[in-house]
Motif scaffolding. Structure first.
Motif, short mmCIF file in Angstrom:
data_model
loop_
_atom_site.label_atom_id
_atom_site.label_comp_id
_atom_site.label_asym_id
_atom_site.label_seq_id
_atom_site.Cartn_x
_atom_site.Cartn_y
_atom_site.Cartn_z
N ASN A 112 -27.63 19.12 -36.71
CA ASN A 112 -28.90 19.54 -36.11
C ASN A 112 -29.84 20.21 -37.10
O ASN A 112 -30.90 20.70 -36.71
CB ASN A 112 -28.65 20.48 -34.93
CG ASN A 112 -28.07 19.75 -33.74
OD1 ASN A 112 -28.39 18.59 -33.50
ND2 ASN A 112 -27.20 20.41 -33.02
N VAL A 113 -29.46 20.25 -38.35
CA VAL A 113 -30.32 20.86 -39.38
C VAL A 113 -30.82 19.74 -40.29
O VAL A 113 -30.05 18.91 -40.75
CB VAL A 113 -29.56 21.92 -40.20
CG1 VAL A 113 -30.41 22.40 -41.36
CG2 VAL A 113 -29.15 23.09 -39.33
N GLU A 114 -32.12 19.78 -40.56
CA GLU A 114 -32.72 18.81 -41.47
C GLU A 114 -33.50 19.58 -42.52
O GLU A 114 -34.29 20.48 -42.21
CB GLU A 114 -33.67 17.89 -40.69
CG GLU A 114 -34.30 16.82 -41.53
CD GLU A 114 -35.29 15.98 -40.74
OE1 GLU A 114 -36.18 15.40 -41.39
OE2 GLU A 114 -35.21 15.93 -39.50
N VAL A 115 -33.27 19.21 -43.77
CA VAL A 115 -33.97 19.85 -44.89
C VAL A 115 -34.72 18.76 -45.64
O VAL A 115 -34.16 17.74 -46.00
CB VAL A 115 -32.99 20.56 -45.84
CG1 VAL A 115 -33.73 21.18 -47.01
CG2 VAL A 115 -32.19 21.61 -45.10
N ARG A 116 -36.01 19.02 -45.85
CA ARG A 116 -36.85 18.05 -46.57
C ARG A 116 -37.51 18.74 -47.75
O ARG A 116 -37.91 19.90 -47.67
CB ARG A 116 -37.95 17.50 -45.64
CG ARG A 116 -37.48 16.56 -44.58
CD ARG A 116 -38.67 15.99 -43.79
NE ARG A 116 -39.75 16.93 -43.53
CZ ARG A 116 -39.79 17.79 -42.51
NH1 ARG A 116 -38.79 17.85 -41.66
NH2 ARG A 116 -40.82 18.58 -42.35
N LEU A 117 -37.65 17.98 -48.81
CA LEU A 117 -38.39 18.45 -49.98
C LEU A 117 -39.85 18.12 -49.75
O LEU A 117 -40.23 16.97 -49.57
CB LEU A 117 -37.88 17.74 -51.24
CG LEU A 117 -38.58 18.08 -52.54
CD1 LEU A 117 -38.40 19.54 -52.89
CD2 LEU A 117 -38.03 17.21 -53.66
N GLU A 118 -40.68 19.16 -49.72
CA GLU A 118 -42.11 18.98 -49.43
C GLU A 118 -42.94 18.84 -50.69
O GLU A 118 -44.01 18.31 -50.67
CB GLU A 118 -42.63 20.17 -48.61
CG GLU A 118 -42.04 20.27 -47.22
CD GLU A 118 -42.56 19.20 -46.28
OE1 GLU A 118 -43.71 18.75 -46.45
OE2 GLU A 118 -41.80 18.80 -45.39
N GLY A 119 -42.49 19.35 -51.80
CA GLY A 119 -43.26 19.27 -53.04
C GLY A 119 -43.14 20.56 -53.82
O GLY A 119 -42.37 21.44 -53.49
N GLU A 120 -43.95 20.67 -54.86
CA GLU A 120 -43.91 21.86 -55.71
C GLU A 120 -44.84 22.94 -55.19
O GLU A 120 -45.87 22.65 -54.60
CB GLU A 120 -44.31 21.51 -57.15
CG GLU A 120 -43.25 20.70 -57.85
CD GLU A 120 -43.51 20.62 -59.34
OE1 GLU A 120 -44.15 21.53 -59.89
OE2 GLU A 120 -43.07 19.64 -59.93
N VAL A 121 -44.45 24.19 -55.42
CA VAL A 121 -45.30 25.32 -55.09
C VAL A 121 -46.39 25.38 -56.15
O VAL A 121 -46.10 25.38 -57.35
CB VAL A 121 -44.49 26.63 -55.06
CG1 VAL A 121 -45.38 27.81 -54.80
CG2 VAL A 121 -43.39 26.53 -54.01
N PRO A 122 -47.68 25.41 -55.76
CA PRO A 122 -48.77 25.30 -56.74
C PRO A 122 -48.89 26.50 -57.69
O PRO A 122 -49.28 26.34 -58.83
CB PRO A 122 -50.03 25.15 -55.89
CG PRO A 122 -49.66 25.68 -54.55
CD PRO A 122 -48.19 25.50 -54.39
N ALA A 123 -48.60 27.70 -57.26
CA ALA A 123 -48.80 28.89 -58.11
C ALA A 123 -47.46 29.45 -58.54
O ALA A 123 -46.46 29.31 -57.87
CB ALA A 123 -49.58 29.95 -57.34
N GLY A 124 -47.49 30.12 -59.65
CA GLY A 124 -46.29 30.79 -60.14
C GLY A 124 -45.40 29.87 -60.94
O GLY A 124 -45.80 28.79 -61.34
N PRO A 125 -44.15 30.31 -61.14
CA PRO A 125 -43.23 29.50 -61.94
C PRO A 125 -42.88 28.22 -61.18
O PRO A 125 -43.01 28.16 -59.96
CB PRO A 125 -42.01 30.41 -62.09
CG PRO A 125 -42.10 31.38 -60.98
CD PRO A 125 -43.56 31.55 -60.68
N PRO A 126 -42.45 27.21 -61.90
CA PRO A 126 -42.11 25.94 -61.25
C PRO A 126 -41.06 26.15 -60.17
O PRO A 126 -40.04 26.80 -60.40
CB PRO A 126 -41.55 25.08 -62.39
CG PRO A 126 -42.00 25.73 -63.63
CD PRO A 126 -42.24 27.17 -63.33
#
Length: 166
Positions: free
Chosen positions: A36-50
């Motif tokens: 019942n848990v789904e994890v998706r990669l949405e993209g990179e965080v624009p600010a700060g360290p990678p």
């Protein structure tokens, strides 16, 4: 979801009472929550360290429990990850400290052997070549000076002996 560690899932199940009918069967509750848990990669965080941005979705009947579980999962997983990484860092530090101590002991033994060799063969060492050459030169000069003095003493002795009437 196999990536979620069982301790994290168990903690979320207990705190949210996500499956009240499975309180006695934690294995089934964990298995069901993984489905019942789904994890998706949405993209990179624009600010700060990678960094990457993950979206966690929890499916279930009770919206309050779903929301609480969705909030707790990343937090508990982060805590677990920090604990594991901290333990790994401590183990690595202990291993490296042990290796440094062993290397220091070996280095000390090698330095002692080198010092012993240098002490036994001091006059034969390459760094002593110039010193030995200068010493030999000084000794040669002293020998030549002594030979000159002996020759002069013999000449004077002969002169004194020849001055004595027979």
């Amino acid at each position: 979801l196999a990536a979620w560690a069982r301790p994290v899932l168990e903690r979320v199940i207990r705190e949210t009472d996500f499956y009240p009918d499975l309180r006695k069967d934690m294995d089934e509750a964990v298995s069901r929550l993984r489905r019942n848990v789904e994890v998706r990669l949405e993209g990179e965080v624009p600010a700060g360290p990678p960094a990457l941005l993950f979206a966690v979705e929890v499916h279930g009947r009770d919206p309050l429990k779903v929301a609480k579980a969705a909030a707790l999962l990343p937090r508990y997983y982060g805590e677990l990850t920090r604990e594991v990484l901290g333990a790994q860092a401590r183990a690595l530090r202990e291993t490296l400290d042990g290796q440094v101590a062993d290397m220091a002991r070996v280095l000390s033994e090698h330095e002692a052997r080198i010092l012993s060799f240098k002490t036994q063969h001091q006059a034969e060492l390459p760094e002593m070549v110039d010193t030995n050459a200068r010493s030999a030169s000084r000794v040669q000069a002293l020998v030549e000076m002594r030979q000159g003095l002996v020759a002069e003493a013999r000449r004077r002795r002969s002169a004194v002996l020849s001055a004595i009437p027979e």
